[in-house]
Design a protein around this motif. Structure first.
Motif, PDB file in Angstrom:
ATOM      1  N   ASP A 197     -66.240  34.317  50.769  1.00 12.52           N
ATOM      2  CA  ASP A 197     -66.251  34.510  52.213  1.00 12.52           C
ATOM      3  C   ASP A 197     -67.385  33.756  52.890  1.00 12.52           C
ATOM      4  OD1 ASP A 197     -68.061  36.025  50.860  1.00 12.52           O
ATOM      5  OD2 ASP A 197     -67.685  37.890  51.952  1.00 12.52           O
TER       6      ASP A 197
ATOM      7  N   TYR B 158     -53.976  29.708  49.876  1.00 17.38           N
ATOM      8  CA  TYR B 158     -55.237  29.509  49.162  1.00 17.38           C
ATOM      9  C   TYR B 158     -55.834  30.845  48.737  1.00 17.38           C
ATOM     10  CZ  TYR B 158     -60.090  28.218  48.322  1.00 17.38           C
ATOM     11  OH  TYR B 158     -61.335  28.054  47.758  1.00 17.38           O
ATOM     12  N   TYR B 159     -55.796  31.844  49.629  1.00 17.18           N
ATOM     13  CA  TYR B 159     -56.451  33.113  49.309  1.00 17.18           C
ATOM     14  C   TYR B 159     -55.567  34.038  48.476  1.00 17.18           C
ATOM     15  CZ  TYR B 159     -60.341  32.071  52.414  1.00 17.18           C
ATOM     16  OH  TYR B 159     -61.461  31.510  52.975  1.00 17.18           O
ATOM     17  N   THR B 160     -54.241  33.975  48.624  1.00 18.97           N
ATOM     18  CA  THR B 160     -53.367  34.906  47.907  1.00 18.97           C
ATOM     19  C   THR B 160     -52.693  34.274  46.706  1.00 18.97           C
ATOM     20  OG1 THR B 160     -51.420  34.355  49.248  1.00 18.97           O
ATOM     21  CG2 THR B 160     -52.903  36.067  50.089  1.00 18.97           C
TER      22      THR B 160
END
Length: 779
Positions: free
Chosen positions: A62, A635-637
Motif C-alpha cells: 500500500d 494486479y491486486y486480486t
C-alpha cells in the motif's frame, strides 16, 4: 502495583482456522514466493492453498516497498526454515505515565503506578512462541522494576533500572551502553509459554520520571541500538515455531515432513511439545514440500567441504580421494603424496627402465632394445635389419591408419547428422509437436503447413544471421526472412526456460484459432529447437509506439489515430466474444500494435494471453502485463476478466490522444497518466494534456472519445463497458463524424452501406446477429 497481561508480548498471531484449500499440506505451483526481497517458503504462504494452517502471511504494497506481514500485523524481515524462526519488527508495547498521586496513601507510600496501556494481543493457541534463546525483555525507565510472571503470578524473570538524580526526566535519561541497570535493564524470557503476566513497580522514595517502556528485542542485535533510538522505532524480535504440536513418531518421521530426504525432530520450544522437519545430512532445501530436500554438491563448495584431491559427489555425501599416482589424506592440504612406482617396478608392471613422474611413471625398454617392457623378458636386442614379417606389419598398420584418417570426416559427419536428427525429434516431442499434429488432422481451420522444419527456417534467415534481426518483444528476438517466396517474421526466444516455452505453445494454440484482419496472422511454427519458433506474416511499418512517439510536434493524424483505435477495439471485441472460447490478451499496449503499409492495426504478441471458459466470469492467474497499462483490480486480486483488456485499451486511447507514455508519465502533482487524464476530464480542462495536433484536427469528437477512455479505466471492472460496447460506441462516433461526401473517414475500411450512411463492421458476427445489433445504430 500495576499488572498488564501480555498475550504473549507481541501483536496478534492467532492461528487462523484452516480452509479446505489449506489442508492439502503442500504449496501450489502458482503461489507467491517472494514479497519485495523476502523469500516466502512453504509452510508459509499468501494465497489460500499455499500455506500450512496458521502460517498465512500477507504481502502489503500500500505504501512504499512491499512489506511481508504475519497475520496482517507484524512485519517479517526473515524466515529461517532450518532454525524454525521468524524475524519480525515489534513496536514498544507498554508506555505510560506513572503518577503516584492517583493511589491511596497506603499504596502511595510503597509504589506508584497508573494509567498504563498495553498495545497488542496474544498468539495463544498458534504455532509461534517468543524465542528464549534469541530475545530479551528490555525495560527503559528510572527507578522501576519489571516482573515477568506466569498466569499463576509466579515470577520467572525480573530486572530493575535506576537513574542518577540528574537524569530523572525522560528527555535527559542516560542509560548504560550494555543496558545493565542504569536507565535500562534486560532480563531473559523463559521458553515454553505463550501467555505471560507483566508487572511494573516503582521504588519507594524515587525521584524517577513518570515514563517507562518495555520491549521484546533480539539479544544478538541489542548492542547495535542506542537507548534513545529504542524509544522511537520498532525493534527486531524472534519467534520460534513448530510445524505440529504433536511429537515425532518412533522412526523420526512425520506426515508434515514430505520430502523423501527429510526427518522429524522434537522441539523444546514450548511446554506443548511439537516438532519440526529437517533435511537429512548431505541434503538441503525445504523438507515440508515433495522433493524439497535436494542433494548438496559438496564438490562445488570446497571452502565448506574441504577436499584437496579428486572430489566425487554422491547422493547425501561426497568422496574425497587422492588422484591416481598419489596416496594419503586428500581432506587436508598437501595430504596426498606422490607414489614412487619405481621403488617396486615389478609391482607396477615395469620390466625395463623406470622413471618416476608426479602422479605416474615412465617405463621403457633399455637403450639398444625394443619390445614390450610391461612383461618380463619383453625387451629384446635391436638387429641391424628388419624381417619381412615386421616390414609387412608396419606397412599394413600404416595403411590401416591412413584409411581411418580418410574415413574419419565422413564417419564424424554421419554421427553428427544422426545426433542432430535425434535432437530435433526430442525437441519436437518436448514442444508438444505430436499434439499439434493431432490438432491439424482434426481441425480444418489449422493449415497443413502449420508445422515448418528447422532446415526451412535456417534457410529463410541465413542461419539466423544478425543482419536479419528486425526487433524484439517481451518474449524473444524477431528475424525477417523469406519462406516460400513470402516475406515473414520469425520469432525466436532469448531465454531457454520452461515458462517461455509454455508461452510460445500458448501463442500457437491461440493464434491458430484466430482469423481477423486486425490480428497478426500466424503462418506456422517450428518445434525442432529447444524453444519453439513462430512464423508470422511480416508487418512492414513498425509498431504504433514508434509512429506515435516520434521526435517533433507532428505524429499520426487524428483520423488515423481514431481509425487505429477502432481497429484495435474490433480485434479485442472479436477475441472476447466471437471466438469459440473467449481469449483475453493481457498485454494491450502501443508497442504490441503493429501497422502495415496502409497503417492498418494488427494486434500482436499473444504470449501472455489466456483462454477463458465461457461459463467462468474470471480466473485467478499469475499477474502479467505492463506497468502503466495494467488493470489495478487484476494486479491486486489476480482475477482476470475481459474488463482487464478494457482497462488497457482505455489507457491506449489516452496515450493516442496525449502522446504521453503511460509507463513513465507523471504530472506536476505526481499523478500517473490515467488518474491525471480522468481528473482533467472531470474538471473540463482536458486541453491541458491533449496533444496539440489532436486539438488542431478535432472536429468535435475528441471529447466523446476521451469520455470513452475514462469509462474504460474505471477502478471497478463492473463499471467499465465491454469491448463489444466500446466497438459500437466508436462505430457510432465514426458515423456521426462522417460527412456524406467524405471518403477519408477514420471508419471507411471494410465498409457496408446502412440507410445511406457508410460505416465499418468487424465482420465477426453472423448475419442474424448483425441485424439484431443494427437496431442500436442511430437512424
Amino acid at each position: 502495583m500495576f499488572s498488564a497481561a501480555l498475550l504473549p508480548l507481541l501483536p496478534a498471531l492467532a492461528a487462523a482456522p484452516p480452509s479446505p484449500s489449506t489442508t492439502a499440506g503442500t504449496a501450489m505451483s502458482n503461489c507467491t514466493t517472494t514479497c519485495g526481497n523476502i523469500s516466502i517458503p512453504y509452510p508459509f504462504g499468501v494465497e489460500p492453498g499455499c500455506y500450512h494452517p496458521g502460517f498465512d502471511v500477507t504481502c502489503a504494497a500500500d505504501e512504499g516497498p512491499p512489506r511481508l506481514l504475519l497475520h496482517n500485523i507484524s512485519e517479517v524481515f526473515d524466515i529461517n526454515l532450518p532454525n524454525g524462526t521468524v524475524d519480525i519488527y515489534v513496536d514498544r508495547f507498554v508506555q505510560s505515565s506513572i503518577n503516584s498521586s492517583s493511589f491511596p496513601p497506603d499504596v502511595r507510600a510503597y509504589t506508584g503506578v497508573a494509567n498504563w496501556d498495553v498495545v497488542g494481543v496474544g498468539i495463544d493457541g498458534g504455532p509461534f512462541v517468543v524465542s528464549a534463546t534469541r530475545n530479551k525483555l528490555v525495560l527503559i525507565a528510572c527507578d522501576v522494576q519489571v516482573f515477568l510472571m506466569t498466569v499463576d503470578m509466579d515470577v520467572i524473570s525480573t530486572c530493575a533500572a535506576f537513574c542518577p538524580p540528574v537524569s530523572k526526566s525522560h528527555e535527559y535519561m542516560v542509560g548504560s551502553p550494555d543496558c545493565s541497570g542504569i536507565g535500562c535493564c534486560q532480563a531473559p524470557i523463559p521458553a515454553g509459554l505463550d501467555v505471560y503476566e507483566l508487572q511494573l513497580r516503582r521504588f519507594n522514595g524515587s525521584w524517577g520520571s513518570d515514563f517507562a517502556q518495555v520491549y521484546i528485542v533480539d539479544s544478538e542485535l541489542l548492542s547495535s541500538y542506542r537507548m534513545d533510538e529504542m524509544q522511537e522505532e520498532a525493534l527486531p524480535a524472534v519467534l520460534e515455531w513448530v510445524i505440529s504440536d504433536s511429537p515425532c513418531q518412533s522412526n523420526s518421521t512425520s506426515p508434515e515432513c514430505r520430502s523423501s530426504n527429510s526427518f522429524c525432530q522434537n522441539s523444546n520450544t514450548s511446554f506443548n511439545g511439537g516438532h519440526r522437519c529437517y533435511c537429512s545430512k548431505g541434503y538441503d532445501g525445504n523438507p515440508y514440500v515433495l522433493d524439497g530436500c535436494t542433494d548438496i554438491n559438496e564438490c562445488k563448495s570446497p571452502e565448506i567441504y574441504p577436499c584437496f584431491g579428486d572430489c566425487i559427489n554422491t547422493m547425501g555425501g561426497y568422496i574425497c580421494q587422492c588422484p591416481p599416482g598419489f596416496e594419503g589424506d586428500a581432506s587436508v592440504p598437501k595430504g596426498c603424496k606422490d607414489i614412487d612406482e619405481c621403488v617396486l617396478p615389478e609391482a607396477h608392471g615395469c620390466y625395463g627402465n623406470c622413471t618416476n613422474l608426479p602422479g605416474t611413471f615412465l617405463c621403457q625398454c633399455p637403450q639398444g632394445t625394443f619390445g614390450d617392457q610391461t612383461i618380463k623378458g619383453g625387451c629384446v636386442a635391436i638387429r641391424d635389419s628388419l624381417s619381412g614379417t615386421k616390414i609387412a606389419l608396419i606397412v599394413s598398420g600404416s595403411l590401416i591408419l591412413l584409411l581411418i584418417a580418410l574415413a574419419a570426416p565422413f564417419i564424424t559427419r554421419k554421427i553428427l547428422k544422426q545426433k542432430a536428427k535425434r535432437t530435433r525429434e526430442k525437441f519436437f516431442k518436448q514442444n508438444h509437436g505430436l499434439l499439434l499434429q493431432q490438432l491439424i488432422s482434426q481441425n480444418t481451420d489449422i493449415g497443413e503447413r502449420m508445422i515448418i522444419t528447422l532446415r526451412e527456417i535456417e534457410k529463410a534467415t541465413d542461419n539466423f544471421d544478425k543482419t536479419r534481426e528486425v526487433g524484439g518483444g517481451g518474449h524473444g528476438v524477431v528475424y525477417k526472412g523469406i519462406l516460400n517466396l513470402h516475406v515473414v517474421a520469425i520469432k525466436k526466444s532469448k531465454i531457454v526456460v520452461q515458462k517461455e516455452i509454455d508461452d510460445f505453445i500458448n501463442e500457437v494454440a491461440i493464434l491458430s484459432q484466430v482469423n481477423h484482419r486486425n490480428v497478426v496472422k500466424l503462418l506456422g511454427c517450428c518445434l525442432e529447437t529447444e524453444v519453439p519458433l513462430l512464423v508470422y506474416e511480416f508487418i512492414s511499418n513498425g509498431t504504433l509506439y514508434q509512429h506515435l512517439h516520434v521526435d517533433g510536434p507532428m505524429s499520426l493524424s487524428l483520423d488515423a489515430r481514431l481509425r487505429i483505435v477502432l481497429e484495435v477495439a474490433r480485434a479485442l471485441s472479436y477475441l472476447h466474444s466471437a471466438t469459440s472460447m473467449p481469449i483475453y490478451h493481457r498485454d494491450i499496449k502501443s508497442s504490441n500494435i503493429l501497422l502495415d503499409d496502409s497503417l492498418t492495426a494488427k494486434v500482436s504478441d499473444f504470449g501472455a494471453s489466456r483462454y477463458i471458459p465461457i461459463d467462468q466470469t474470471g480466473v485467478t492467474t499469475a499477474v502479467q502485463g505492463t506497468i502503466g497499462y495494467l488493470d489495478p483490480m487484476y494486479y491486486y486480486t489476480g482475477r482476470l476478466t475481459d474488463k482487464s483488456d478494457v482497462f488497457s485499451f482505455g489507457v491506449l486511447v489516452m496515450e493516442m490522444l496525449t502522446r504521453k507514455k503511460p509507463f513513465m508519465y507523471r504530472s506536476h502533482v505526481g499523478d500517473g497518466l490515467v488518474s491525471y487524464f480522468s481528473s482533467l476530464f472531470e474538471e473540463g480542462k482536458l486541453v491541458n494534456i491533449l496533444d496539440p495536433q489532436v486539438m488542431e484536427d478535432d472536429n468535435g469528437g475528441v471529447q466523446e472519445v476521451a469520455a470513452l477512455a475514462v469509462m474504460c479505466t474505471k477502478l471497478k471492472g463492473e463499471d467499465r463497458p465491454t469491448m463489444r460496447e466500446v466497438e459500437l460506441k466508436l462505430e457510432n462516433l465514426c458515423v456521426k463524424a462522417l460527412a456524406p461526401s467524405s471518403i477519408t473517414s477514420p471508419c471507411n475500411r471494410d465498409q457496408i452501406s446502412f440507410q445511406g450512411i457508410t460505416m465499418e463492421t468487424s465482420r465477426q458476427y453472423t448475419m442474424e446477429e448483425e441485424v439484431m445489433l443494427s437496431a442500436t445504430y442511430p437512424r
